[in-house]
Scaffold this active site. Structure first.
Site, mmCIF file in Angstrom:
data_model
loop_
_atom_site.group_PDB
_atom_site.id
_atom_site.type_symbol
_atom_site.label_atom_id
_atom_site.label_comp_id
_atom_site.label_asym_id
_atom_site.label_seq_id
_atom_site.Cartn_x
_atom_site.Cartn_y
_atom_site.Cartn_z
ATOM 1 N N HIS A 7 33.157 27.958 -66.561
ATOM 2 C CA HIS A 7 33.340 29.000 -67.581
ATOM 3 C C HIS A 7 32.573 30.267 -67.221
ATOM 4 C CE1 HIS A 7 29.724 26.813 -69.092
ATOM 5 N NE2 HIS A 7 29.301 28.019 -69.433
ATOM 6 N N HIS A 79 26.460 34.784 -68.147
ATOM 7 C CA HIS A 79 26.334 33.886 -66.990
ATOM 8 C C HIS A 79 27.692 33.345 -66.594
ATOM 9 C CE1 HIS A 79 25.877 30.908 -70.362
ATOM 10 N NE2 HIS A 79 26.585 30.129 -69.564
ATOM 11 N N GLU A 130 24.831 29.047 -64.073
ATOM 12 C CA GLU A 130 24.676 27.731 -64.667
ATOM 13 C C GLU A 130 25.408 26.729 -63.781
ATOM 14 O OE1 GLU A 130 26.605 27.350 -68.514
ATOM 15 O OE2 GLU A 130 25.523 25.505 -68.981
HETATM 16 CO CO CO Z 1 27.365 28.228 -70.151
#
Ligand code: CO
Length: 134
Positions: A7, A79, A130
C-alpha cells in the site's frame, strides 16, 4: 528481498472528507474508518485493482501523524509498504547493510494484522518505508 507493493499511505486531516473524495470524485472502493489506538491513527483502506491506499488521520495527542501534518498542512504521502516473505530475515539483512529500523527493531502488528517494521526515511531517499510480512 522486497516483493509486492502492499500500500501507499496518505496522511489526512479529515478522514471523512478524504474518504468522500476517493469514493465520490475518484470512484474508488473505500472501507469504513478503523481506529488503531496502538498506532495513534484512524485508518481507511481504499482497494485498487493492483494495490491499496491507506488514509491516516491522527488519533490521540501522541499520534505520529500529527507532526507530519504540522509540516504538511494539506496532507501528503506518508509512507509506502512493501511485502517481504520473512520480516525478521529482512530486518537482519537490512541492519547488516547499515539501514536503521525505527522503534525497538521488533516487528509490531500492523493495520492488516501482520507483522510490520518501519525503516528510517534518511536511509531510503527521504521515503518512510514499511515492510509487511506477506
Ligand atoms: Co502502512
Amino acid at each position: 528481498m522486497i516483493g509486492r507493493l502492499n500500500h501507499v499511505a496518505i496522511a489526512v486531516r479529515d478522514i471523512t472528507a478524504a474518504s468522500e473524495l476517493y469514493r465520490n470524485t475518484l470512484g474508488a472502493e473505500v472501507s469504513a474508518p478503523e481506529p488503531l489506538e496502538e498506532h495513534g491513527v484512524t485508518v481507511v483502506f481504499i482497494t485498487l485493482p493492483n494495490t491499496k491506499i491507506e488514509l491516516l488521520e491522527p488519533l490521540g495527542a501522541e499520534s505520529p501523524i500529527a507532526r507530519f501534518l504540522e509540516k504538511n498542512p494539506d496532507g501528503g504521502m506518508h509512507h509506502i509498504c512493501y511485502e517481504v516473505d520473512d520480516i525478521n530475515a529482512a530486518r537482519d539483512q537490512l541492519v547488516n547493510s547499515g539501514a536503521r529500523v525505527l522503534g525497538t527493531g521488533e516487528p509490531k502488528t500492523g493495520a492488516h494484522g501482520k507483522p510490520v517494521l518501519f525503516l528510517h526515511p534518511k536511509d531510503f531517499n527521504g521515503t518512510l518505508i514499511e515492510l509487511e510480512q506477506a
